[in-house]
Design a protein around this motif. Structure first.
Motif, PDB file in Angstrom:
ATOM      1  N   UNK A 125       4.118   1.845   9.893  1.00  0.00           N
ATOM      2  CA  UNK A 125       5.315   1.576   8.788  1.00  0.00           C
ATOM      3  C   UNK A 125       5.726   2.893   8.307  1.00  0.00           C
ATOM      4  N   UNK A 126       4.813   3.911   8.233  1.00  0.00           N
ATOM      5  CA  UNK A 126       5.405   5.070   7.515  1.00  0.00           C
ATOM      6  C   UNK A 126       5.434   6.387   8.385  1.00  0.00           C
ATOM      7  N   UNK A 127       5.088   6.005   9.732  1.00  0.00           N
ATOM      8  CA  UNK A 127       5.479   7.231  10.894  1.00  0.00           C
ATOM      9  C   UNK A 127       4.839   8.496  10.671  1.00  0.00           C
TER      10      UNK A 127
ATOM     11  N   UNK B 280       3.179   6.346  -7.106  1.00  0.00           N
ATOM     12  CA  UNK B 280       2.255   7.140  -7.796  1.00  0.00           C
ATOM     13  C   UNK B 280       2.468   8.730  -7.306  1.00  0.00           C
ATOM     14  N   UNK B 281       3.529   9.039  -6.807  1.00  0.00           N
ATOM     15  CA  UNK B 281       4.084  10.413  -6.493  1.00  0.00           C
ATOM     16  C   UNK B 281       3.213  10.991  -5.354  1.00  0.00           C
ATOM     17  N   UNK B 282       2.365  10.171  -4.486  1.00  0.00           N
ATOM     18  CA  UNK B 282       1.575  10.659  -3.314  1.00  0.00           C
ATOM     19  C   UNK B 282       2.412  10.337  -2.220  1.00  0.00           C
TER      20      UNK B 282
ATOM     21  N   UNK C 286       0.893  -1.263   0.138  1.00  0.00           N
ATOM     22  CA  UNK C 286      -0.107   0.059  -0.158  1.00  0.00           C
ATOM     23  C   UNK C 286       0.882   1.263  -0.018  1.00  0.00           C
ATOM     24  N   UNK C 287       1.765   1.206   1.019  1.00  0.00           N
ATOM     25  CA  UNK C 287       2.697   2.432   1.179  1.00  0.00           C
ATOM     26  C   UNK C 287       3.542   2.611  -0.218  1.00  0.00           C
ATOM     27  N   UNK C 288       4.176   1.524  -0.792  1.00  0.00           N
ATOM     28  CA  UNK C 288       4.540   1.450  -2.069  1.00  0.00           C
ATOM     29  C   UNK C 288       3.808   2.112  -3.133  1.00  0.00           C
ATOM     30  N   UNK C 289       2.668   1.565  -3.338  1.00  0.00           N
ATOM     31  CA  UNK C 289       1.941   2.071  -4.339  1.00  0.00           C
ATOM     32  C   UNK C 289       1.781   3.595  -4.261  1.00  0.00           C
ATOM     33  N   UNK C 290       1.304   3.949  -3.171  1.00  0.00           N
ATOM     34  CA  UNK C 290       1.064   5.531  -2.953  1.00  0.00           C
ATOM     35  C   UNK C 290       2.239   6.377  -3.275  1.00  0.00           C
TER      36      UNK C 290
END
Lengths: 169, 169
Positions: A114-116, A68-70, A61-65
Motif C-alpha cells: 500500500x505504501x510502496x 502523526x508526522x512519521x 495504519x498508514x494514515x495514523x503513521x
C-alpha cells in the motif's frame, strides 16, 4: 538482509490455505509464508489494483503513521521460530528517529504494497526456507495469475465494500 | 453525541452477515451496523477475551499510535450517508493536539475495545436508525450469547493464530 523484488500469492491446495511467495531480488528463489484468509483477501485485492472508497484497516495504519508526522520506511522479516515468521514494520519519525514495530509478516506485506516501501528478509531464512522456482519459470506468470484468480474477487469486493444493505460499515 | 455503553454482536440470518449492536448509554436503544466477516471475527474473539501471542492488525494500529507518542482518545460515529456509516478515530498527540482519522466503524469499534476508549454516536443517527430492544430485554443476554456462539470460535482462532503449518505468518 535480502531484498524482495516481487510478492505473489497462491493457494496451498492441501490445507486450503493462502500462501504468499516472496521472491528474492535477482534470484529464482521464493520464500513461502502461509497466511490467514482475511489478510489474503486484502493482498489479492491489492495485487489486482482494486480500489475502495472507504479506508480499509491497513489504510488506517498508514494514515495514523502519516498523520502523526512519521512515515513507513521498510519491512524486515527477520526471524523464524517455532514454525512462525516474525517481522518488523520500520517507521521513521519526523525527528529522523527510527521505530521498530513487532508485527506479523502478512500485515507488513500489505503495508509495504500500500505504501510502496521495500521488504527485506533475513539471509538465513532464505537459505533455510527458500524454494528454487527456476523449473517453473516459463509458466510462472500464468500459474500465479491462475492462483490469484482462485480467490473469488467478487465475494472479496462485497466483503470490503459492503454496499448491499442499509447500515453497512 | 450519545455515548455507547455496550457492544454486542449477532448474525443477520437473512443475509448471513454479522451485525454489531451499539447500545446507547442509559437507554434500551441499539444501533445495528452490518460489518464484514473479517472484522466480525476479530470482534467475536475480543468479546470472548481470547488472547493471541502475535499482534493482530488492530494491535498494530494501537502500537503505531503509542510508539509515535500519541494515544487513541475516542471513536465518533458521526455520519450516515448512502447506506454507509462513517466514523472517526480520534487521537491525541503528545503536544495535546487532536487528530481525526477517517475510518470505518468496525475498525474503530475494534480499536475501542482493544484500547478501552469510549464510542460516541451522532444523536440524529440514533433517532433515525436506533431500535428499541426493551421487548427482548429479559432474554437479551441469552440471545446475544447464543448469537456470538454462532461464530465458530475454533475456526477463528485457527485463522488468527495460524499455528498448524510450518512457515505460518
Amino acid at each position: 538482509m535480502k531484498k524482495i523484488s516481487r510478492v505473489t500469492m497462491g493457494m496451498d491446495k492441501v490445507s486450503n490455505t493462502p500462501i504468499i511467495f516472496l521472491q528474492v531480488e535477482n534470484t529464482n528463489t521464493v520464500v513461502p509464508i502461509w497466511i490467514g484468509p482475511c489478510e489474503a483477501g486484502v493482498i489479492a485485492l491489492l495485487l489486482r489494483n482494486e480500489v475502495f472508497e472507504r479506508p480499509l484497516t491497513h489504510d488506517l495504519i498508514g494514515n495514523s503513521i502519516k498523520e502523526l508526522g512519521a512515515k513507513p520506511l521498510e519491512v524486515l522479516i527477520d526471524e523464524f521460530k517455532k514454525d512462525i515468521y516474525y517481522a518488523k514494520l520500520v517507521i521513521e519519525k519526523n525527528d529522523s528517529q527510527i521505530v521498530y514495530l513487532d508485527a506479523r509478516p502478512s500485515d507488513c506485506i500489505i503495508i509495504s504494497l500500500k505504501n510502496n516501501i521495500p521488504i527485506f528478509i533475513d539471509e538465513n531464512i532464505v537459505n533455510e526456507h527458500g524454494i528454487d522456482i527456476s523449473f517453473i519459470e516459463d509458466e510462472n506468470e500464468e500459474h500465479i495469475k491462475k492462483d490469484i484468480e482462485n480467490f473469488d474477487i467478487d465475494e472479496l469486493r462485497k466483503r470490503f465494500e459492503g454496499k448491499n444493505k442499509k447500515g453497512d460499515d
